[in-house]
Design an enzyme around this catalytic site. Structure first.
Site, PDB file in Angstrom:
ATOM      1  N   GLU A  85       8.167  14.492  16.557  1.00 31.49           N
ATOM      2  CA  GLU A  85       7.159  13.963  15.616  1.00 31.49           C
ATOM      3  C   GLU A  85       7.530  14.538  14.265  1.00 31.49           C
ATOM      4  O   GLU A  85       7.449  15.754  14.079  1.00 31.49           O
ATOM      5  CB  GLU A  85       5.762  14.447  16.001  1.00 31.49           C
ATOM      6  CG  GLU A  85       5.260  13.921  17.326  1.00 31.49           C
ATOM      7  CD  GLU A  85       4.930  12.448  17.279  1.00 31.49           C
ATOM      8  OE1 GLU A  85       4.822  11.894  16.168  1.00 31.49           O
ATOM      9  OE2 GLU A  85       4.804  11.844  18.348  1.00 31.49           O
ATOM     10  N   CYS A 138       1.381  15.459   7.601  1.00 26.39           N
ATOM     11  CA  CYS A 138       2.495  14.528   7.798  1.00 26.39           C
ATOM     12  C   CYS A 138       2.030  13.105   7.524  1.00 26.39           C
ATOM     13  O   CYS A 138       2.794  12.253   7.116  1.00 26.39           O
ATOM     14  CB  CYS A 138       3.040  14.647   9.207  1.00 26.39           C
ATOM     15  SG  CYS A 138       1.762  14.509  10.430  1.00 26.39           S
TER      16      CYS A 138
END
Ligand code: NAD
Length: 516
Positions: free
Chosen positions: A284, A318
């Site tokens: 990720e 993020c």
């Protein structure tokens, strides 16, 4: 046809009712009573040969809040050997027991909210809002993956076959699972990875980011207290070299990584270079996340959602908005309104309830942001520069919100992880070109669309292969089980965290066919 709710019944964590003054006051009092802090992060395996302890200092004011006994590469490698000895024992624990331990850990985490809030603020600079949200997310992951353990492991799946034959699909653990996490969600992402790997019956080695080992140590302590034996979950504090050694070891059977795209590439290469069984990687990573705003969007709502998406958590998410595409006709008015809202944000001590933005994590991040802003000031146009209040502790790395207008999307050199929003104008009829520009970044994590024309939203979301699309709302704060999170392309491999396919990735599928 899937049933409407494919998950077992669950309830997400309630958090704290901010509207209730009394509840909030007692919550904050409990948090403050949890300090001063002196937390130790060490590997709980007595055989681990750690380096000399190093002091960990608060991201807010530089005071000592604990110490870490980091593992070097050699010690990290030895730890995988130790973990591998306990694989069979871990797998023998029934899924229902593992699920019970995960739920117990969730309860313990809620009970220790004061300590965790204190630590999230001081080790990672999290505001009150962010701290509460992060604890909720960690608790949600624990309960969600507990239910997933039961769903996947409770009973084998019978598959159709010829008469006289029985075919059964069952899930088995993989063995040693290595979980490597970043500093920006030091509790939620750390706990989520670990909880899923434990739910699948693995022996887990958890390596937190070097900036935030203390919160990780508390989380591991709670999981041990909840029931997971010390031989099924090991904390491995250390830097990237320790992480690389964990990945390189032959006995590592699965890796979950969240962090930068660069590190994901390094891990992918290291796994491929091993003379060992092929291990799956869940990566990720980052994103150059865009939001597209057209002339029909509601300006006040856009301003609110943009400010939240770009600046909440000091832009250190993020999922945060980096690149805002605004239709030419409304661009000036929209940027002005967004700048007005950004000017209202308070940068300061994250423990203060009135603070919107805490510090950035460390001096290296501050330098990166300052250098980027200098360059943007020379090459592009700074549309808004926030100010810092006087009297902030000198040791904190404070950075005010900024808005930069770019003459083209390509002027943004990469993911800039912090509170700097970049704006690009687009002309009516130019939606395809905007999609092309987003596609050219190679990332695919989050995308926002603000438009009152259904076809605009449809065209964009069908055209782009972004992991999480948010329409007419902000684009952060994915909720476990409701908005499974993760991207594609340079943003990661999937499966999505908090979704129905995540725990399965930490397992091996086995099919048994019996001639009856
Ligand atoms: P990073 O890649 O520098 O570090 C992440 C972790 O990897 C740390 O624990 C680090 O010690 C470890 N590491 C470093 N080199 C390694 C190696 N060679 N082998 C194994 N492990 C190694 O990332 P960061 O700066 O801590 O985090 C910020 C990044 O994380 C941003 O790019 C952000 O977008 C991304 N992020 C992504 C998600 C998501 O869910 N997609 C969530 C949060 C953060």
């Amino acid at each position: 046809v899937l049933p409407r709710d494919i998950f077992a019944p669950r309830q997400n964590s309630a958090g704290v009712a901010f509207g209730e003054r009394k509840a909030l006051a007692s919550f904050l009092a409990e948090r403050d009573a949890a300090g001063p802090l002196d937390v130790t992060a060490r590997c709980f395996w007595s055989g681990a040969k750690a380096d000399a302890p190093q002091v960990i200092r608060s991201a807010v004011d530089g005071t000592a809040i604990g110490s870490v006994h980091a593992l070097g590469a050699e010690a990290a490698s030895a730890l995988v050997g130790e973990a591998a000895r306990h694989v069979r024992t871990a797998e023998a624990v029934p899924a229902a027991t593992r699920a019970g331990w995960l739920r117990k850990a969730a309860d313990l985490m809620e009970a220790r909210e004061g300590l965790l809030m204190n630590l999230l603020a001081r080790e990672a600079g999290k505001t009150v809002d962010d701290g509460i949200a992060e604890i909720r997310e960690a608790v949600d992951f624990l309960r969600f993956y507990a239910a997933e353990a039961e769903r996947l492991f409770a009973a084998p799946t019978f598959l159709p076959g010829p008469t006289g034959e029985e075919n059964v699909l069952q899930y088995r653990s993989r063995g040693v699972a290595v979980c490597i996490s970043p500093w920006n969600f030091p509790l939620a992402i750390f706990t989520g990875q670990v909880a899923a790997a434990l739910a699948a019956g693995n022996v887990v080695i958890a390596k937190p980011a070097e900036q935030t080992p203390l919160i990780a140590a508390i989380a591991v302590g709670l999981l041990h207290e909840a029931g997971f034996p010390a031989t099924s979950l090991y904390l491995a504090p250390g830097d990237g070299k320790a992480g690389a050694a964990l990945v390189a070891h032959k006995a590592t059977a699965a890796v979950a990584f969240t962090g930068s795209t660069e590190t994901a590439f390094a891990i992918n290469r290291a796994l491929a270079a091993r003379d060992a069984p092929i291990a799956p990687l869940i990566a990720e990573t980052g994103g150059i996340n865009a939001m597209i705003v057209d002339a029909t969007a509601l300006p006040e709502q856009v301003a609110d959602d943009v400010v939240m998406s770009a600046f909440r958590s000091t832009g250190q998410r993020c999922s945060a908005l980096r690149l805002l595409f605004v239709q030419e006709e409304v661009a000036d008015a929209m940027v002005e309104m967004i700048a007005g809202a950004a000017a209202e944000l308070t940068v300061g001590d994250p423990r203060d309830i009135a603070t919107d933005m805490g510090p950035v994590i460390d001096a290296a991040q501050h330098t990166m942001l300052s250098e980027h802003l200098d360059r943007m000031g020379r090459e592009q146009r700074i549309r808004f520069a926030g100010t810092l209040p006087e009297g902030l502790p000198a040791a904190g790395q404070w950075f005010a919100p900024h808005i930069v207008e770019l003459d083209r999307a390509e002027a943004l050199p990469g993911e800039v992880f912090g509170p700097i929003l970049h704006v690009v104008r687009w002309k009516a009829g130019g939606l395809e070109a905007v999609c092309d520009a987003i596609e050219r970044t190679g990332f695919g994590l989050t995308l926002g669309i603000h438009s009152r024309i259904d076809d605009v939203a449809r065209l964009v979301r069908e055209r782009l292969t972004v992991g999480n699309v948010y329409i007419n709302r902000n684009m952060i704060g994915a909720i476990v089980g409701s908005q499974p999170f993760g991207g594609s392309g340079l943003s990661g491999t999937g499966p999505k965290a908090g979704g129905p396919n995540y725990v399965a990735r930490f397992t091996r599928e086995q099919v048994v066919s019996v001639n009856t």
